[in-house]
Enzyme design. Structure first.
Site, PDB file in Angstrom:
ATOM      1  CG  HIS A  68       5.888   2.712   9.148  1.00 23.36           C
ATOM      2  ND1 HIS A  68       7.238   2.927   9.152  1.00 23.36           N
ATOM      3  CD2 HIS A  68       5.665   1.778   8.180  1.00 23.36           C
ATOM      4  CE1 HIS A  68       7.805   2.168   8.224  1.00 23.36           C
ATOM      5  NE2 HIS A  68       6.871   1.477   7.613  1.00 23.36           N
TER       6      HIS A  68
ATOM      7  CD  GLU B 282      -4.097  -3.075 -22.052  1.00 19.44           C
ATOM      8  OE1 GLU B 282      -2.911  -3.300 -21.812  1.00 19.44           O
ATOM      9  OE2 GLU B 282      -4.595  -3.257 -23.188  1.00 19.44           O
TER      10      GLU B 282
ATOM     11  CE  LYS C  77      10.933 -13.156   2.787  1.00 23.85           C
ATOM     12  NZ  LYS C  77       9.913 -13.474   3.746  1.00 23.85           N
ATOM     13  CG  ASP C  78      10.900  -5.789   0.752  1.00 23.63           C
ATOM     14  OD1 ASP C  78      10.144  -6.767   0.652  1.00 23.63           O
ATOM     15  OD2 ASP C  78      10.655  -4.807   1.471  1.00 23.63           O
TER      16      ASP C  78
ATOM     17  CB  SER D  82       3.543  -5.754   9.092  1.00 27.28           C
ATOM     18  OG  SER D  82       4.031  -4.883   8.128  1.00 27.28           O
TER      19      SER D  82
HETATM   20  C1  HEM Z   1       0.792   1.882  -5.248  1.00 29.85           C
HETATM   21  C2  HEM Z   1       0.224   0.884  -4.630  1.00 29.85           C
HETATM   22  C3  HEM Z   1       0.596   0.385  -3.271  1.00 29.85           C
HETATM   23  C4  HEM Z   1       1.806   0.478  -2.632  1.00 29.85           C
HETATM   24  C5  HEM Z   1       3.096   1.110  -3.129  1.00 29.85           C
HETATM   25  C6  HEM Z   1       1.644  -0.175  -1.339  1.00 29.85           C
HETATM   26  C7  HEM Z   1       2.658  -0.306  -0.393  1.00 29.85           C
HETATM   27  C8  HEM Z   1       2.561  -1.063   0.763  1.00 29.85           C
HETATM   28  C9  HEM Z   1       3.669  -1.472   1.571  1.00 29.85           C
HETATM   29  C10 HEM Z   1       5.154  -1.158   1.283  1.00 29.85           C
HETATM   30  C11 HEM Z   1       3.181  -2.200   2.600  1.00 29.85           C
HETATM   31  C12 HEM Z   1       4.003  -2.918   3.680  1.00 29.85           C
HETATM   32  C13 HEM Z   1       4.550  -4.228   3.094  1.00 29.85           C
HETATM   33  C14 HEM Z   1       3.482  -5.221   2.764  1.00 29.85           C
HETATM   34  O1  HEM Z   1       2.633  -5.493   3.634  1.00 29.85           O
HETATM   35  O2  HEM Z   1       3.486  -5.715   1.625  1.00 29.85           O
HETATM   36  C15 HEM Z   1       1.729  -2.221   2.500  1.00 29.85           C
HETATM   37  C16 HEM Z   1       0.843  -2.830   3.390  1.00 29.85           C
HETATM   38  C17 HEM Z   1      -0.521  -2.942   3.201  1.00 29.85           C
HETATM   39  N1  HEM Z   1      -1.234  -2.577   2.063  1.00 29.85           N
HETATM   40 FE1  HEM Z   1      -0.454  -1.598   0.445  1.00 29.85          FE
HETATM   41  N2  HEM Z   1       0.356  -0.632  -1.206  1.00 29.85           N
HETATM   42  C18 HEM Z   1      -0.324  -0.325  -2.364  1.00 29.85           C
HETATM   43  C19 HEM Z   1      -1.638  -0.623  -2.660  1.00 29.85           C
HETATM   44  C20 HEM Z   1      -2.528  -1.277  -1.803  1.00 29.85           C
HETATM   45  C21 HEM Z   1      -3.874  -1.646  -2.126  1.00 29.85           C
HETATM   46  C22 HEM Z   1      -4.507  -1.401  -3.486  1.00 29.85           C
HETATM   47  C23 HEM Z   1      -4.415  -2.238  -1.008  1.00 29.85           C
HETATM   48  C24 HEM Z   1      -5.794  -2.802  -0.791  1.00 29.85           C
HETATM   49  C25 HEM Z   1      -6.871  -2.387  -1.321  1.00 29.85           C
HETATM   50  C26 HEM Z   1      -3.408  -2.254   0.017  1.00 29.85           C
HETATM   51  C27 HEM Z   1      -3.575  -2.758   1.302  1.00 29.85           C
HETATM   52  C28 HEM Z   1      -2.565  -2.927   2.239  1.00 29.85           C
HETATM   53  C29 HEM Z   1      -2.724  -3.509   3.566  1.00 29.85           C
HETATM   54  C30 HEM Z   1      -4.039  -4.003   4.202  1.00 29.85           C
HETATM   55  C31 HEM Z   1      -1.458  -3.505   4.157  1.00 29.85           C
HETATM   56  C32 HEM Z   1      -1.095  -4.035   5.569  1.00 29.85           C
HETATM   57  C33 HEM Z   1      -0.719  -5.457   5.366  1.00 29.85           C
HETATM   58  C34 HEM Z   1      -0.264  -6.182   6.560  1.00 29.85           C
HETATM   59  O3  HEM Z   1       0.293  -5.582   7.455  1.00 29.85           O
HETATM   60  O4  HEM Z   1      -0.504  -7.404   6.562  1.00 29.85           O
HETATM   61  N3  HEM Z   1      -2.271  -1.676  -0.494  1.00 29.85           N
HETATM   62  N4  HEM Z   1       1.385  -1.525   1.352  1.00 29.85           N
END
Ligand code: HEM
Length: 393
Positions: free
Chosen positions: A209, A282, A238-239, A213
């Protein structure tokens, strides 16, 4: 209602928070389905925490009682079978969501500046998630629980000088036993879910935030410009639609096919005198297991397996192109799709009996690392396509 809102607002910045992060939070209007997996991962995290709280009410972390306490949950506790299946099959949905989420970041260059911290915190979540699932898998105290924990903790014995002491320290005993079960149970139910995974997710979203994004075009958008729309109601709807579709599939498996993601040998109680013929992890660990086995020396295999995960942290520096999205990068696009295909091949190889298809395994392991070697070289010869302007997306 508005009187209550005012009463709270004077004492606590609730509406300010909701406006800043939900109803007025600016999001790019061109986000596609790949941007739904973050919220989906969050939903699976909640499912695991809620069902885990209920399981803990009946589970007994003692090697003499653990296996039977799971049978008790499955047979005697009201809806115990449902809570247990939701919790045991949840990681499949969780890892599916996280792998798609990471693949999206890789394809659209979301790890690039200014989102390096979101990416690194994401990697920390991914590592914690792997540790969390591994520890949870020991708790039913079945054959695969016991032997999986034995094999994985034994990997640390490959470390020179301190390896064998480290294994005893990790297990709390010379073999996996009661002390191991006790510490895995404690970490699995307290520190990991609340502190590490929960805390890291909060940091992940705070970092997100701060910068906003990325989007499929990969261009930086003006948060007050024509391409920005508020998160609510647009992306909440959408989500929710996407989450409902995936949860339907998940519940189908839970109700009608619960055994497809559960290991049959784990229905037998742990026996330290009988080793299962095949110890297979797994599905979500299979590619790394294939990398481990493709190197004919234990330490080499362990180093390659950990390197395969840690190399992801260097992505923001390895990929030096100024263009983020693979849509406009023909060479990176092809190499990245091959990288995804290669991971599927590694996953398939991880399921095969040891010693089969060794050459393919080594080729696939090599490509995994070659991809990261090629990344910094691509911009030197890649002809990128023209990027769209903000008004065109
Ligand atoms: C419990 C696991 C996770 C949760 C709940 C979570 C949640 C989120 C959410 C809600 C967003 C914004 C929506 C979206 O871009 O899909 C986001 C963005 C992002 N997440 Fe995660 N995430 C998790 C794990 C990860 C992992 C494992 C990675 C990479 C190693 C990661 C990398 C990113 C990146 C780079 C963004 C920005 C994406 C963009 O703006 O294009 N996330 N995350």
């Amino acid at each position: 209602m508005s009187a209550l809102r005012e009463w709270i607002d004077r004492r606590f910045p609730l509406m300010e928070f909701i406006e800043k992060h939900i109803t007025k939070y600016p999001t790019p209007k061109n986000l596609n389905l790949w941007w739904n997996f973050g919220s989906l991962a969050g939903v699976f995290l909640m499912v695991q925490i809620i069902t885990g709280i209920w399981l803990t009410m009946y589970y007994k972390p003692d090697t003499k009682l653990a296996f039977d306490s799971i049978q008790h949950i499955m047979r005697d506790v009201n809806y115990g079978w449902l809570i247990r299946y939701l919790h045991a099959i949840g990681p499949t949905g969780f890892f599916f969501a996280v792998y798609m989420h990471m693949a999206r970041a890789l394809y659209y260059g979301s790890y690039k500046s200014p989102r390096e911290l979101i990416w690194w915190i994401g990697l920390a979540i991914y590592l914690s998630l792997m540790a969390q699932t591994f520890m949870g898998y020991l708790l039913p105290w079945g054959q695969m629980s016991y032997w999986g924990a034995t094999v994985i903790t034994d990997l640390f014995s490959a470390i020179p000088f301190v390896g064998s002491d480290l294994v005893v320290w990790l297990r709390g005993d010379f073999a996996v036993g009661d002390p191991t079960l006790g510490r895995f149970f404690s970490l699995h139910t307290t520190l990991m879910p609340i502190g590490i995974i929960g805390g890291l997710v909060a940091m992940h979203l705070t970092a997100l935030h701060r910068v906003g994004s990325n989007n499929p075009a990969g261009i930086e958008l003006d948060k007050k410009g024509p391409a920005a729309i508020p998160f609510a109601p647009y992306y909440i709807t959408k989500d929710l639609l996407f989450i409902s579709l995936i949860l339907t599939l998940y519940l189908y498996v839970v109700f009608f096919q619960p055994d497809i993601f559960l290991e049959p040998i784990n229905s037998e109680p742990a026996n330290s005198l009988v080793t299962p013929i095949d110890i297979v992890p797994e599905w979500y660990f299979l590619p790394f297991y294939a990398i481990l086995r493709s190197i004919p020396q234990k330490l080499g295999g362990v180093v390659a397996m950990f390197a395969a995960i840690f190399i992801l942290a260097f992505l923001p520096y390895l990929d030096r192109s100024p263009v983020r999205s693979s849509r406009y990068r023909p060479v990176k696009k092809v190499l990245t799709w091959l990288f995804f295909l290669n991971i599927l091949i590694l996953g398939y190889l991880g399921m095969q009996p040891p010693g089969t298809m060794l050459l393919i395994g080594r080729a696939a392991t090599s490509y995994y690392f070659i991809y990261f070697i090629l990344l910094p070289l691509i911009p030197a010869f890649e002809k990128v396509k023209p990027l769209p302007r903000e008004e065109e997306i």
